[in-house]
Write a protein that holds these residues in place. Structure first.
Motif, PDB file in Angstrom:
ATOM      1  N   UNK A 169      40.114  38.636  33.523  1.00  0.00           N
ATOM      2  CA  UNK A 169      41.450  38.348  33.023  1.00  0.00           C
ATOM      3  C   UNK A 169      41.670  37.590  31.644  1.00  0.00           C
ATOM      4  N   UNK A 170      40.718  36.650  31.461  1.00  0.00           N
ATOM      5  CA  UNK A 170      40.872  35.991  29.997  1.00  0.00           C
ATOM      6  C   UNK A 170      40.481  37.174  28.851  1.00  0.00           C
ATOM      7  N   UNK A 171      39.512  38.155  29.314  1.00  0.00           N
ATOM      8  CA  UNK A 171      39.141  39.148  28.167  1.00  0.00           C
ATOM      9  C   UNK A 171      40.316  40.252  27.997  1.00  0.00           C
ATOM     10  N   UNK A 172      41.084  40.483  29.082  1.00  0.00           N
ATOM     11  CA  UNK A 172      42.096  41.461  28.963  1.00  0.00           C
ATOM     12  C   UNK A 172      43.540  41.109  28.660  1.00  0.00           C
ATOM     13  N   UNK A 173      43.900  40.098  29.350  1.00  0.00           N
ATOM     14  CA  UNK A 173      45.115  39.663  28.997  1.00  0.00           C
ATOM     15  C   UNK A 173      45.270  38.347  27.837  1.00  0.00           C
ATOM     16  N   UNK A 174      46.654  38.259  27.227  1.00  0.00           N
ATOM     17  CA  UNK A 174      46.885  37.205  26.383  1.00  0.00           C
ATOM     18  C   UNK A 174      47.534  36.056  27.197  1.00  0.00           C
TER      19      UNK A 174
END
Length: 198
Positions: A169-174
């Protein structure tokens, strides 16, 4: 102490009942939210917000409030003549002076900072704890921003169980613009898939 007050409302047809909990020493925040909704349903909330003495509307608002507070409090606020004054008096008794409010806020923020999800908790359990602190904080006049809730939520999950999804989630989402509800939905989906696998 958690008595339920039932009110009948007739609006274009059959009666429906609205329930408002009796105010206790520990449920002011929830009581305040529910009494606001009840007064809105009866179209008298505006007299609490602006304090005009609209006669019948003011009387209706006071009557509804008096139905959901203990007798001892009725005696304390019974001489007040507007619904706004009654609500303000109840609020000041339960919220306290500014120093008390600040102390409560500090305790809530410390509790928020210490909060961690246990291995035995579900996502719903943990979200409930965060949401409770957030709503109590809002009632005291301090809103916890969505980005802070998201960061707290993700950083408080048990690492062994959730490290992979949190990293994804930290990689994909802002995370600065992702809503708390969106993160909860994604984590609940992940939790259900893991439960199916197990």
């Amino acid at each position: 102490m958690g008595d339920i007050v039932t009110m009948k409302v007739k609006e274009g047809g059959g009666p429906s009942s609205l329930k408002c909990p009796m105010l206790t020493t520990t449920n002011y925040t929830v009581w305040a939210m529910r009494i606001k909704v009840l007064l809105r349903v009866h179209k008298v909330w505006d007299v609490v917000e602006s304090e005009p003495d609209h006669g019948e509307k003011n009387d209706m608002a006071i009557a509804l409030i008096f139905q959901s507070i203990p007798e001892t409090l009725n005696l304390q606020v019974g001489d007040l003549d507007t619904a706004k004054k009654v609500c303000d008096a109840i609020k000041s008794r339960h919220m306290g002076a500014d120093r008390v409010r600040e102390a409560r806020l500090q305790m809530l923020m410390a509790e928020f900072d210490r909060l961690r999800m246990k291995d035995t908790d579900t996502i719903d359990d943990f979200v409930g704890k965060i949401s409770e602190i957030s709503s109590k904080s809002s009632a005291l006049g301090e809103t916890i921003e969505g980005t802070k809730l998201v960061k707290k939520f993700l950083s408080s999950l048990p690492r062994k169980k959730y490290i992979h999804i949190v990293a994804s989630l930290e990689q994909v989402l802002d995370l600065k613009i992702t809503s708390f509800e969106d993160i909860i939905g994604r984590l609940k989906t992940y939790e259900e898939k893991v439960a199916e696998e197990e």
